[in-house]
Design a protein around this motif. Structure first.
Motif, PDB file in Angstrom:
ATOM      1  N   TYR A  57     -59.286  30.902  49.620  1.00 20.36           N
ATOM      2  CA  TYR A  57     -60.021  29.934  50.438  1.00 20.36           C
ATOM      3  C   TYR A  57     -59.097  28.815  50.906  1.00 20.36           C
ATOM      4  CZ  TYR A  57     -63.612  26.686  51.987  1.00 20.36           C
ATOM      5  OH  TYR A  57     -64.378  25.833  52.738  1.00 20.36           O
ATOM      6  N   LYS A 105     -65.032  23.332  43.948  1.00 27.62           N
ATOM      7  CA  LYS A 105     -65.126  22.481  45.128  1.00 27.62           C
ATOM      8  C   LYS A 105     -65.269  23.271  46.432  1.00 27.62           C
ATOM      9  CE  LYS A 105     -62.826  18.421  43.212  1.00 27.62           C
ATOM     10  NZ  LYS A 105     -61.713  17.448  43.343  1.00 27.62           N
ATOM     11  N   PRO A 138     -67.274  24.713  49.201  1.00 28.25           N
ATOM     12  CA  PRO A 138     -68.630  24.265  49.580  1.00 28.25           C
ATOM     13  C   PRO A 138     -69.619  25.405  49.824  1.00 28.25           C
ATOM     14  CG  PRO A 138     -67.149  24.133  51.460  1.00 28.25           C
ATOM     15  CD  PRO A 138     -66.292  24.522  50.288  1.00 28.25           C
ATOM     16  N   TRP A 139     -70.891  25.025  49.795  1.00 29.78           N
ATOM     17  CA  TRP A 139     -72.010  25.881  50.199  1.00 29.78           C
ATOM     18  C   TRP A 139     -72.112  27.187  49.413  1.00 29.78           C
ATOM     19  CZ3 TRP A 139     -74.636  22.570  52.771  1.00 29.78           C
ATOM     20  CH2 TRP A 139     -74.015  21.666  53.629  1.00 29.78           C
ATOM     21  N   GLY A 140     -71.653  27.177  48.190  1.00 29.02           N
ATOM     22  CA  GLY A 140     -71.767  28.376  47.362  1.00 29.02           C
ATOM     23  C   GLY A 140     -70.922  29.544  47.813  1.00 29.02           C
ATOM     24  N   LYS A 141     -69.989  29.289  48.741  1.00 26.20           N
ATOM     25  CA  LYS A 141     -69.156  30.381  49.255  1.00 26.20           C
ATOM     26  C   LYS A 141     -68.275  30.976  48.162  1.00 26.20           C
ATOM     27  CE  LYS A 141     -68.859  28.580  53.991  1.00 26.20           C
ATOM     28  NZ  LYS A 141     -67.926  28.054  55.036  1.00 26.20           N
ATOM     29  N   LYS A 150     -70.237  33.565  46.193  1.00 26.03           N
ATOM     30  CA  LYS A 150     -70.466  34.749  47.013  1.00 26.03           C
ATOM     31  C   LYS A 150     -69.215  35.620  47.054  1.00 26.03           C
ATOM     32  CE  LYS A 150     -71.851  36.263  51.637  1.00 26.03           C
ATOM     33  NZ  LYS A 150     -72.255  35.840  53.006  1.00 26.03           N
TER      34      LYS A 150
END
Length: 260
Positions: free
Chosen positions: A104, A117, A119-122, A125
């Motif tokens: 990431y 850290k 974001p958005w539960g990525k 997933k």
């Protein structure tokens, strides 16, 4: 048009996919290593703990790529191993978190970022996608005739029962839910290991208290109860709800009942 010859009948015998998890030091790795008495076994260690076991093992995997490399070797190379043990899935989760954070950061041109850290539960997933890759690799080995054992640590987590609206604590696999859930669904057998303990009340009145008593036995639970998650899809093994933790006897039974 479907060819009716593809329809299967009767019991289909396939190598087992086993998840065994439990409290620290209860003998999970020793139980898995006992498979070597019946079926040649090799460990993929991702944590310390199997050095004292007299069984074949790869060097400790320190990255997610090394785990995949070891699985690829077992798939591609000529060998006579019949059981692969990942010790442990709990430690492997951290390797997955590390690679997800690294990937990431590279995509976002970040110098460094922690998994938490993202974001958005990525992050979770992507971690679940890595776990699916792991299960696919184990299934590929299964198609080559190899049994899979995943060893995990246990944790105590709250469980909310929708039907009764009650809540209580339950032993569960010590992994994030998005990683633990697909593994538990995928495994043919999920065994929880704990010591044979009971609670007893002593004293009277204000001095009354509860103490724990240990019978000195280690128990492998094979069915789901309010206190833990467990299951066994293979009725031919004829397991009781509570079995003595005896890896040698279990794998001898597997070979006898399933003709491995």
């Amino acid at each position: 048009m479907i060819d009716p010859s593809i329809i299967q009948t009767g019991i289909q015998t396939k190598p087992l996919r086993v998840l065994i998890y439990g409290v620290p030091g209860c003998g999970k790795s020793t139980w898995a290593a006992a498979a070597n008495n019946s079926l040649k076994t090799i460990f993929i260690p991702t944590e310390d703990g199997c050095d004292e076991l007299d069984v074949a093992k790869f060097p400790k995997a320190k990255t997610w790529a090394e785990v995949l490399d070891y699985l690829a070797y077992l798939y591609e190379a000529e060998h006579d191993y019949k059981v692969v043990v990942l010790d442990s899935i709990t430690a492997t989760e951290q390797l997955i978190r590390n690679i997800v954070a690294k990937e990431y950061a590279a995509e976002e041109n970040e110098p460094e970022i922690t998994f938490e850290k993202i974001p958005w539960g990525k992050g979770y997933k992507r971690a679940a996608e890595k776990v699916q890759t792991l299960m696919n690799a184990c299934d590929a080995l299964r198609n080559k005739g190899m049994q899979t054992i995943l060893i995990g640590h246990s944790g105590i987590k709250p469980f909310h029962d929708i039907c009764s609206a009650d809540q209580w604590d339950q032993y569960k696999l010590s992994c994030h839910e998005q990683i633990a859930s697909p593994i538990i669904a995928w495994a043919d057998c999920v065994f929880f290991v704990n010591y044979d303990r009971t609670a007893a009340s002593v004293g009277e009145g204000f001095k009354k208290r509860t103490i724990g008593r240990d019978a000195g036995r280690r128990i492998m639970f094979t069915e789901c109860r309010a206190t833990h998650e467990a299951k066994c899809r293979v009725s031919r093994l004829e397991l009781k709800e509570k079995e003595e933790l005896n890896g040698r006897a279990f794998w001898e039974r597997v070979c006898q009942k399933m003709n491995f």
